[in-house]
Write a protein that holds these residues in place. Sequence first.
Motif, mmCIF file in Angstrom:
data_model
loop_
_atom_site.group_PDB
_atom_site.id
_atom_site.type_symbol
_atom_site.label_atom_id
_atom_site.label_comp_id
_atom_site.label_asym_id
_atom_site.label_seq_id
_atom_site.Cartn_x
_atom_site.Cartn_y
_atom_site.Cartn_z
ATOM 1 N N LYS A 1 0.803 -1.042 -0.024
ATOM 2 C CA LYS A 1 -0.124 0.042 0.030
ATOM 3 C C LYS A 1 0.884 1.211 0.013
ATOM 4 N N ASN B 1 0.816 8.662 -0.060
ATOM 5 C CA ASN B 1 1.165 9.571 -1.028
ATOM 6 C C ASN B 1 1.515 10.887 -0.058
ATOM 7 N N ILE C 1 -2.617 10.028 1.908
ATOM 8 C CA ILE C 1 -3.932 9.256 1.351
ATOM 9 C C ILE C 1 -3.079 7.715 1.006
ATOM 10 N N GLU D 1 -2.886 4.348 -0.947
ATOM 11 C CA GLU D 1 -3.289 3.841 -2.351
ATOM 12 C C GLU D 1 -2.986 2.546 -2.311
ATOM 13 N N GLU D 2 -4.055 1.354 -2.997
ATOM 14 C CA GLU D 2 -3.616 0.139 -3.056
ATOM 15 C C GLU D 2 -3.028 -0.507 -4.369
ATOM 16 N N ASN D 3 -2.425 -1.384 -4.370
ATOM 17 C CA ASN D 3 -1.970 -1.838 -5.668
ATOM 18 C C ASN D 3 -3.225 -3.073 -5.998
ATOM 19 N N ASN D 4 -4.230 -2.517 -7.039
ATOM 20 C CA ASN D 4 -5.283 -3.340 -7.249
ATOM 21 C C ASN D 4 -4.991 -4.116 -8.760
ATOM 22 N N GLU E 1 1.510 -2.094 -11.400
ATOM 23 C CA GLU E 1 1.506 -2.199 -9.859
ATOM 24 C C GLU E 1 2.945 -1.451 -9.622
ATOM 25 N N TYR F 1 3.409 -0.668 4.310
ATOM 26 C CA TYR F 1 3.085 0.699 3.565
ATOM 27 C C TYR F 1 4.414 1.383 3.127
#
Length: 308
Positions: free
Chosen positions: A123, A126, A130, A132-135, A156, A208
């Motif tokens: 994850k 930034n 915030i 952000e996830e690797n989807n 990713e 993270y």
Amino acid sequence: MVAIIIPYYKLAFFEKTLESLALQTDKRFIVYIGDDFSLKKPTELLEKYNGRFNFVYHRFESNLGGTNLVEQWKRCVAMSKNEQWLMLLGDDDFLDTNAIEEFYNYLSKNKTIEIDLVRFKLKIINNLEIVEENNFEYDTIEDSERLLQRMLSKEETITASEFVFSRRIYNINGGFINFPLAWFSDYATWLQYGLKSKIHNIETASVYWRLSGINISSQFKSVKQIRLKVNSLFLFMNYVETNFKVKMSIKDKYIFEHLNYLLYEIKFLDILKLMIPESIKFRFKFFPVIFNYILFRTQKNILKKIRL
């Protein structure tokens, strides 16, 4: 036992890193903190965590990361003892509290499989704080070629922090692959480590990674630094060409996009001074994509002058 290696230099977010280690539900790890002759010593902060988890702190007498970050990683690893597993954790990154527990759970469930490289879910935090996830979709066990495909397609983000690797594979490969500024060093290293026993993914815990604006990944300070990053880009792509079969169109697109990212604000003459030696250095292997990028920038300059 897991040795968590922290090449320390920045104090700004270090407490979050330490707190995540102190809160681990499984304490079967030891932390080695290698202070790269930092401007802000963490000793006062570390006193706060005495007894909360097992750690060793050493302050080196010279800064190495500023000139060779991979060598700084290696001398921090050299602080460790005989732990079977190693993890390279940034001083502004942190773990889910169940990360170490889930790592051992995975090993316990897969005792009959040869494992050298384990990856937690990543994850990204930034600069606006915030997450952000690797989807992306992936198999629990995947080969290096599949990981490379996602790297080149930019599906990713890959970092140094979310991997746990065996000391055995580290020693076999002589440590980490060394590129200038460690740019793409982690990419090439994880691909290399996963060639034989593949990459084992853990979805139930995350690391993270902080894109803070003060790490090397965020900085473009000088033409010299950008030149080193461009050199690392070509070194990485040379590694890819040597070890994997990838379509030329995919490689060229990847290089072109990175060049545009790195050189976007560089003056045209500086680009020429930078790119021509790089082309010669690699015996014109990457000349077509370099030529296309120079042509692209030439056209942009012409359009800019017409508009003026």
